[in-house]
Design a protein around this motif. Structure first.
Motif, PDB file in Angstrom:
ATOM      1  N   UNK A 122       0.818  -1.218   0.000  1.00  0.00           N
ATOM      2  CA  UNK A 122       0.000   0.000   0.000  1.00  0.00           C
ATOM      3  C   UNK A 122       0.850   1.265   0.000  1.00  0.00           C
ATOM      4  N   UNK A 123       2.077   1.197   0.518  1.00  0.00           N
ATOM      5  CA  UNK A 123       2.903   2.396   0.549  1.00  0.00           C
ATOM      6  C   UNK A 123       3.378   2.795  -0.842  1.00  0.00           C
ATOM      7  N   UNK A 124       3.523   1.837  -1.759  1.00  0.00           N
ATOM      8  CA  UNK A 124       3.850   2.189  -3.142  1.00  0.00           C
ATOM      9  C   UNK A 124       2.696   2.995  -3.739  1.00  0.00           C
ATOM     10  N   UNK A 125       1.479   2.588  -3.426  1.00  0.00           N
ATOM     11  CA  UNK A 125       0.309   3.326  -3.905  1.00  0.00           C
ATOM     12  C   UNK A 125       0.199   4.694  -3.230  1.00  0.00           C
ATOM     13  N   UNK A 136       2.710   6.488  -2.186  1.00  0.00           N
ATOM     14  CA  UNK A 136       3.718   7.309  -2.844  1.00  0.00           C
ATOM     15  C   UNK A 136       3.240   7.809  -4.189  1.00  0.00           C
ATOM     16  N   UNK A 137       2.543   6.950  -4.905  1.00  0.00           N
ATOM     17  CA  UNK A 137       1.978   7.334  -6.202  1.00  0.00           C
ATOM     18  C   UNK A 137       0.979   8.482  -6.027  1.00  0.00           C
ATOM     19  N   UNK A 138       0.093   8.353  -5.038  1.00  0.00           N
ATOM     20  CA  UNK A 138      -0.910   9.386  -4.792  1.00  0.00           C
ATOM     21  C   UNK A 138      -0.236  10.702  -4.404  1.00  0.00           C
ATOM     22  N   UNK A 139       0.709  10.642  -3.478  1.00  0.00           N
ATOM     23  CA  UNK A 139       1.413  11.861  -3.073  1.00  0.00           C
ATOM     24  C   UNK A 139       2.169  12.473  -4.249  1.00  0.00           C
ATOM     25  N   UNK A 140       2.789  11.613  -5.082  1.00  0.00           N
ATOM     26  CA  UNK A 140       3.552  12.093  -6.227  1.00  0.00           C
ATOM     27  C   UNK A 140       2.698  12.778  -7.279  1.00  0.00           C
ATOM     28  N   UNK A 175      16.295  -0.817  -2.059  1.00  0.00           N
ATOM     29  CA  UNK A 175      15.073  -1.409  -2.614  1.00  0.00           C
ATOM     30  C   UNK A 175      13.851  -0.554  -2.282  1.00  0.00           C
ATOM     31  N   UNK A 176      13.751  -0.128  -1.033  1.00  0.00           N
ATOM     32  CA  UNK A 176      12.608   0.690  -0.614  1.00  0.00           C
ATOM     33  C   UNK A 176      12.612   2.044  -1.325  1.00  0.00           C
ATOM     34  N   UNK A 177      13.784   2.635  -1.479  1.00  0.00           N
ATOM     35  CA  UNK A 177      13.875   3.903  -2.203  1.00  0.00           C
ATOM     36  C   UNK A 177      13.519   3.720  -3.673  1.00  0.00           C
ATOM     37  N   UNK A 178      13.950   2.604  -4.258  1.00  0.00           N
ATOM     38  CA  UNK A 178      13.628   2.345  -5.667  1.00  0.00           C
ATOM     39  C   UNK A 178      12.120   2.196  -5.863  1.00  0.00           C
ATOM     40  N   UNK A 200       9.765   4.638  -8.015  1.00  0.00           N
ATOM     41  CA  UNK A 200       8.867   4.126  -9.054  1.00  0.00           C
ATOM     42  C   UNK A 200       7.423   4.521  -8.778  1.00  0.00           C
ATOM     43  N   UNK A 201       7.031   4.422  -7.521  1.00  0.00           N
ATOM     44  CA  UNK A 201       5.661   4.776  -7.157  1.00  0.00           C
ATOM     45  C   UNK A 201       5.376   6.245  -7.371  1.00  0.00           C
TER      46      UNK A 201
END
Length: 193
Positions: free
Chosen positions: A22-25, A27-31, A147-150, A154-155
């Protein structure tokens, strides 16, 4: 001395496990709402803090006899694989929008979101397991944080395009397969030690 093999293994496992999270998503929303560099600064700082905590916890485990460490990490890896395979999609979570778009407000919102959402998360537990498994905190920490930063990058920048090309179910299955392999390997080492 950094072990590139350990760093690469940790990077691969954590990267694949974090992609469907969910954190990738988030990040996508914030981005999509704020300047990407501001969001990334906050998210990256939160992930770095989580990795430090996870590696410290995993390093404490290395004080136990190796057979016990292998058995515990093997069981936790298998449990993590099961969690990935059985996880239900929670849908999009609403992200609270800061009133102004200054660096500190946006980075702070990203930091707090990840800090709270990732505490005790699967990848943090996996990082602790990997730190205990390899007894190489620097290599494990480097692989996990990269990995987490990548995934965060991406997100934030290209998450939508990636998710359109690579099915989320496939990413989840690959991550679960890798974790199952690590779990079986750790249990085998515990049994033969």
């Amino acid at each position: 001395m950094i072990s590139f093999t350990v760093t690469a293994i940790v990077f691969g496992v954590v990267f694949l496990a974090e992609l469907p999270d969910k954190t990738a998503l988030a990040g996508l929303v914030l981005g999509t709402r704020y300047r990407a560099s501001y969001v990334f600064a906050g998210v990256a700082a939160a992930f770095a803090l989580h990795v430090v905590l996870a590696v410290a916890a995993g390093s404490v485990l290395t004080l136990l006899p190796q057979q016990i460490v292998h058995a515990v990490t093997g069981a936790l890896f298998l449990g993590g694989a099961a969690m990935l395979l059985l996880k239900k999609d929670d849908g999009d979570e609403e992200v609270r929008r800061p009133e102004d778009q200054s660096f500190w407000k946006v980075a702070g919102a990203g930091f707090m979101l990840i800090l709270v959402a990732e505490f005790g998360d699967l990848t943090q537990i996996m990082t602790a397991n990997l730190a205990a498994r390899y007894d190489d905190p620097v290599s494990v920490g480097l692989g996990a944080v990269l990995a987490l930063w990548a995934v965060a990058g991406l997100g934030i920048i290209g998450g939508r395009a990636l998710m359109k090309r690579v099915p989320l179910g496939l990413i989840t299955k690959i991550a679960a397969l890798l974790m199952t392999g690590l779990g079986v390997w750790s249990l085998w080492e515990a049994a033969t030690a």
